[in-house]
Design a protein around this motif. Structure first.
Motif: not given
Length: 191
Positions: A45, A67-71, A116, A120, A166
Protein backbone atom coordinates in the motif's frame (compact mmCIF):
# COMPACT_ATOMS: atom_id res chain seq x y z
CA UNK A 1 13.72 -12.39 26.43
CA UNK A 2 14.23 -13.67 22.88
CA UNK A 3 16.80 -12.14 20.58
CA UNK A 4 15.46 -10.46 17.42
CA UNK A 5 17.17 -13.13 15.32
CA UNK A 6 14.88 -15.70 16.98
CA UNK A 7 11.83 -13.90 15.53
CA UNK A 8 12.82 -12.69 12.06
CA UNK A 9 11.56 -14.38 8.89
CA UNK A 10 13.78 -14.18 5.79
CA UNK A 11 12.36 -13.71 2.28
CA UNK A 12 13.37 -16.50 -0.10
CA UNK A 13 11.24 -15.44 -3.08
CA UNK A 14 8.52 -12.94 -3.88
CA UNK A 15 5.83 -13.00 -6.57
CA UNK A 16 3.43 -10.17 -7.37
CA UNK A 17 0.09 -11.93 -7.95
CA UNK A 18 -2.05 -8.81 -8.50
CA UNK A 19 -1.35 -5.18 -9.36
CA UNK A 20 -4.15 -2.64 -9.27
CA UNK A 21 -4.45 1.14 -9.23
CA UNK A 22 -4.06 1.29 -5.44
CA UNK A 23 -2.84 -2.08 -4.16
CA UNK A 24 -0.37 -4.79 -5.12
CA UNK A 25 -0.70 -8.30 -3.70
CA UNK A 26 2.40 -10.44 -3.11
CA UNK A 27 2.96 -14.10 -2.29
CA UNK A 28 6.33 -14.70 -0.67
CA UNK A 29 8.18 -17.81 0.46
CA UNK A 30 10.03 -17.23 3.72
CA UNK A 31 12.40 -19.08 5.98
CA UNK A 32 11.13 -19.12 9.55
CA UNK A 33 13.50 -18.65 12.50
CA UNK A 34 13.38 -22.42 13.16
CA UNK A 35 14.54 -23.18 9.57
CA UNK A 36 11.17 -24.27 8.17
CA UNK A 37 9.62 -22.54 5.15
CA UNK A 38 6.20 -20.87 4.92
CA UNK A 39 4.12 -18.75 2.54
CA UNK A 40 3.22 -15.15 3.34
CA UNK A 41 0.59 -13.21 1.38
CA UNK A 42 0.66 -9.47 1.84
CA UNK A 43 -0.62 -6.25 0.34
CA UNK A 44 1.66 -3.37 -0.69
CA UNK A 45 0.00 0.00 0.00
CA UNK A 46 1.41 3.48 -0.81
CA UNK A 47 0.59 4.85 2.66
CA UNK A 48 -1.94 7.40 3.83
CA UNK A 49 -2.59 10.30 6.18
CA UNK A 50 -5.33 11.07 8.68
CA UNK A 51 -6.01 14.58 9.92
CA UNK A 52 -7.29 15.76 13.30
CA UNK A 53 -8.64 19.10 12.08
CA UNK A 54 -9.45 21.39 15.02
CA UNK A 55 -11.92 24.20 14.32
CA UNK A 56 -11.88 27.50 16.22
CA UNK A 57 -15.12 26.43 17.96
CA UNK A 58 -13.22 23.52 19.55
CA UNK A 59 -14.87 20.86 17.39
CA UNK A 60 -13.17 18.42 15.02
CA UNK A 61 -14.01 17.94 11.34
CA UNK A 62 -15.41 14.52 10.43
CA UNK A 63 -16.69 12.94 7.26
CA UNK A 64 -19.58 10.57 6.67
CA UNK A 65 -18.65 8.41 3.72
CA UNK A 66 -19.83 5.15 2.14
CA UNK A 67 -17.09 2.52 2.18
CA UNK A 68 -17.70 -0.12 -0.44
CA UNK A 69 -15.87 -3.15 1.10
CA UNK A 70 -18.21 -3.09 4.12
CA UNK A 71 -21.17 -1.64 2.18
CA UNK A 72 -22.00 1.00 4.79
CA UNK A 73 -21.49 4.62 5.77
CA UNK A 74 -18.66 5.34 8.21
CA UNK A 75 -17.95 8.37 10.38
CA UNK A 76 -14.23 9.10 10.11
CA UNK A 77 -11.63 11.84 10.22
CA UNK A 78 -10.42 13.33 6.91
CA UNK A 79 -7.80 11.09 5.32
CA UNK A 80 -6.27 10.07 2.04
CA UNK A 81 -3.63 8.18 0.11
CA UNK A 82 -0.08 9.46 -0.28
CA UNK A 83 0.72 9.92 -3.97
CA UNK A 84 4.03 8.72 -5.44
CA UNK A 85 6.94 10.93 -4.27
CA UNK A 86 4.54 13.15 -2.28
CA UNK A 87 5.56 14.23 1.22
CA UNK A 88 2.94 13.13 3.81
CA UNK A 89 2.39 16.72 5.00
CA UNK A 90 1.62 17.76 1.42
CA UNK A 91 -0.86 14.87 1.26
CA UNK A 92 -2.50 16.04 4.48
CA UNK A 93 -2.81 19.60 3.21
CA UNK A 94 -4.22 18.41 -0.13
CA UNK A 95 -6.71 15.98 1.40
CA UNK A 96 -8.00 18.45 3.99
CA UNK A 97 -8.65 21.01 1.25
CA UNK A 98 -10.08 18.56 -1.30
CA UNK A 99 -12.42 16.76 1.07
CA UNK A 100 -13.51 19.38 3.60
CA UNK A 101 -12.77 22.71 1.93
CA UNK A 102 -10.52 23.87 4.78
CA UNK A 103 -6.89 24.91 4.89
CA UNK A 104 -4.87 25.12 8.10
CA UNK A 105 -2.41 27.71 9.36
CA UNK A 106 -0.58 25.24 11.67
CA UNK A 107 0.33 21.59 11.25
CA UNK A 108 1.89 19.06 13.64
CA UNK A 109 2.87 15.48 12.85
CA UNK A 110 1.60 13.45 15.81
CA UNK A 111 2.73 9.94 14.91
CA UNK A 112 2.50 6.90 12.67
CA UNK A 113 0.25 3.87 12.81
CA UNK A 114 0.34 0.55 10.94
CA UNK A 115 -3.31 -0.56 10.71
CA UNK A 116 -2.96 -4.05 9.21
CA UNK A 117 0.43 -5.50 10.24
CA UNK A 118 -0.63 -9.09 9.59
CA UNK A 119 -1.20 -8.61 5.86
CA UNK A 120 -0.14 -5.13 4.67
CA UNK A 121 2.80 -2.72 4.77
CA UNK A 122 0.41 0.26 4.96
CA UNK A 123 1.38 3.14 7.24
CA UNK A 124 -0.82 6.07 8.17
CA UNK A 125 0.74 9.37 9.24
CA UNK A 126 -1.34 11.24 11.84
CA UNK A 127 -1.47 15.05 11.63
CA UNK A 128 -3.04 17.78 13.76
CA UNK A 129 -4.24 20.84 11.86
CA UNK A 130 -5.50 24.03 13.48
CA UNK A 131 -6.05 27.65 12.57
CA UNK A 132 -8.56 26.48 9.96
CA UNK A 133 -10.21 28.69 7.35
CA UNK A 134 -12.81 27.61 4.81
CA UNK A 135 -11.72 28.05 1.18
CA UNK A 136 -14.02 25.59 -0.62
CA UNK A 137 -13.62 21.88 -1.33
CA UNK A 138 -12.16 20.31 -4.48
CA UNK A 139 -13.30 16.69 -4.25
CA UNK A 140 -12.04 14.05 -6.63
CA UNK A 141 -14.42 12.87 -9.36
CA UNK A 142 -16.72 10.23 -7.83
CA UNK A 143 -15.93 11.27 -4.23
CA UNK A 144 -19.14 11.75 -2.25
CA UNK A 145 -19.08 12.61 1.43
CA UNK A 146 -20.71 14.77 4.06
CA UNK A 147 -18.57 16.97 6.31
CA UNK A 148 -19.72 17.27 9.91
CA UNK A 149 -18.36 18.50 13.26
CA UNK A 150 -18.06 16.76 16.63
CA UNK A 151 -16.30 17.70 19.82
CA UNK A 152 -13.62 15.30 21.02
CA UNK A 153 -15.68 14.04 23.97
CA UNK A 154 -18.63 13.12 21.76
CA UNK A 155 -16.29 11.47 19.25
CA UNK A 156 -14.74 9.32 21.98
CA UNK A 157 -18.24 8.32 23.15
CA UNK A 158 -19.02 7.38 19.54
CA UNK A 159 -15.97 5.11 19.61
CA UNK A 160 -17.13 3.54 22.87
CA UNK A 161 -20.65 3.06 21.52
CA UNK A 162 -19.47 1.45 18.29
CA UNK A 163 -20.54 4.34 16.05
CA UNK A 164 -16.93 5.01 15.05
CA UNK A 165 -15.10 1.78 14.21
CA UNK A 166 -12.51 3.01 11.70
CA UNK A 167 -9.04 2.17 13.07
CA UNK A 168 -7.24 5.28 11.80
CA UNK A 169 -9.92 7.52 13.30
CA UNK A 170 -9.84 5.72 16.65
CA UNK A 171 -6.04 5.93 16.81
CA UNK A 172 -5.98 9.61 15.84
CA UNK A 173 -8.70 10.43 18.41
CA UNK A 174 -6.67 8.70 21.13
CA UNK A 175 -3.65 10.76 20.10
CA UNK A 176 -5.75 13.95 20.08
CA UNK A 177 -7.16 13.20 23.54
CA UNK A 178 -3.69 12.66 25.01
CA UNK A 179 -2.30 15.74 23.20
CA UNK A 180 -5.18 18.09 24.08
CA UNK A 181 -5.03 17.03 27.75
CA UNK A 182 -1.29 17.82 27.84
CA UNK A 183 -0.43 14.24 28.76
CA UNK A 184 1.44 13.86 25.44
CA UNK A 185 3.24 17.05 24.34
CA UNK A 186 3.27 17.99 20.70
CA UNK A 187 6.40 16.64 19.00
CA UNK A 188 9.27 19.08 19.37
CA UNK A 189 7.84 20.66 22.54
CA UNK A 190 9.11 19.93 26.04
CA UNK A 191 7.25 17.24 27.93
Amino acid sequence: MMKDADLIETELSSEEVFSGRLLRVHRDRVRLPDGHEATREWVAHPGAVVIVALLDNGKLLFERQFRYPLRRIFLELPAGKIDTAEHPLDTARRELREETGYKARSWHHLGTMHPCIGYSDERIEIFLAHGLSYVGHERDHGEHLEVTELNLGDALLAVRDGEITDAKTITALLWADKTFSGEWPLPGQPG
